[in-house]
Design an enzyme around this catalytic site. Structure first.
Site: not given
Ligand code: CP
Length: 318
Positions: A63-64, A93, A114, A142
């Site tokens: 999703r993100t 590396k 991320r 998040h």
């Molecule tokens: N909700 C969420 O962060 O989903 P993903 O891990 O698929 O990005």
């Protein structure tokens, strides 16, 4: 092209934690997100064709990453990406996160990151000349998920003040519930029920934050006792990947809270079920058919909220 819709977006620089937003900012983000629901259908915003977003993901995502990349494409901008930065970037590396960010500063107008370490987005922001957006840092935060969660609650229920919300599942290691609790702490007469086994109870830093803001909360282990009283059930997955070698702890915690038809029968007709997704088995497929199942609409809202955020950070990096 839409010329008027995002004419004066609020300026944002780095987006690293939910606490950085106040209610006025949230109202602006939600207003811009509503406008983006139209922009997404009608094709881009003037002036984005030379703007580049880098997505740097050291952990898996559906999703993100896709919604950030779709958001940039829908605005008319461009995307550079690595889908597994730990393996496919020069981190493999031995390059440091800081050097990777310094290099991307020369190529992109913003960086969406991320990472598996708590605080990684903050480290990236500390050395970055372009805005950094935290797309999840380990079990830390998040923040953009929390923004789309709150946008979804307001869109589905029509308000946020006064709501009664159950957060269920992996609260100790769940970055989405942590960020959402920070945002809910800014609203009035919120009541939060934290439903989790002892091993996964919400961490003390969040409880202290809520107490300092006078937010009512309780900690429960019986989900059924809570269901009839809430406006929102925010279900989460027990995250196997965060247990490391504590397999026995994972086995003790998994499968304790499963939402199914009998759960829906206990809930109010106007309540909603949310989940940041992905789900494993904590929401039975039969729940998907119920109009109260808001989690796929919630994921769709991520596109609009992230489009709005991109216009705000790109305004600040002009
Ligand atoms: N909700 C969420 O962060 O989903 P993903 O891990 O698929 O990005």
């Amino acid at each position: 092209m839409n010329r008027g819709m995002v004419s004066v977006p609020m300026k944002l620089n780095h987006v690293v934690e939910a606490q950085q937003f106040n209610r006025e900012m949230l109202a602006e983000i939600f207003q811009a997100s509503r406008a983006m629901e139209t922009v997404a259908k009608t094709g881009g915003v003037a002036g984005y064709q030379n703007r580049i977003m880098a997505t740097l993901f050291y952990e898996p995502s559906t999703r993100t990453r896709f919604s950030f990349e779709a958001a940039m494409h829908r605005l008319g901008g461009r995307v550079i990406t690595t889908e597994n930065a730990a393996e496919f970037s020069s981190v493999s590396k031995g390059e440091t996160l800081e050097d990777t960010i310094r290099i991307l500063n020369g190529y992109a107008d913003l960086i969406v990151i991320r990472h598996f370490e708590v605080g990684a987005a903050q480290r990236a922001a500390a050395v970055s000349r372009v805005p950094v957006i935290n797309a999840g840092d380990g079990a830390g935060q998040h923040p953009t998920q929390a923004l789309l969660d709150l946008y979804t609650i307001e869109k589905e229920i029509g308000k946020i003040d006064g709501l009664n919300i159950a957060m269920v599942g992996d609260l100790a290691q769940g970055r989405t519930v942590r960020s959402l609790a920070y945002l809910l702490g800014k609203f009035k007469e919120i009541k939060i029920h934290f439903v989790a086994p002892a091993l996964l109870r919400m961490k003390e830093d969040i409880l202290v934050y809520l107490r300092e803001r006078g937010v009512q909360y309780d900690e429960e282990t019986d989900l059924n006792a809570v269901l009839p009283n809430v406006d929102v059930v925010y279900q989460t997955r027990v995250q196997k990947e965060r247990f490391g070698d504590r397999i026995q702890d994972y086995e003790k915690c998994r499968g304790l809270y499963i939402l199914d038809q009998s759960s829906l029968d206990r809930m109010r007709p106007d309540a909603i079920v949310m989940h940041p997704l992905p789900r494993v088995d904590e929401i039975a497929m039969e729940v998907d058919r119920d109009p109260r199942a808001a989690y796929f609409r919630q994921a769709q809202n991520g596109l609009y909220v992230r489009m709005a955020l991109l216009t705000m950070v790109l305004t600040s990096s002009n």
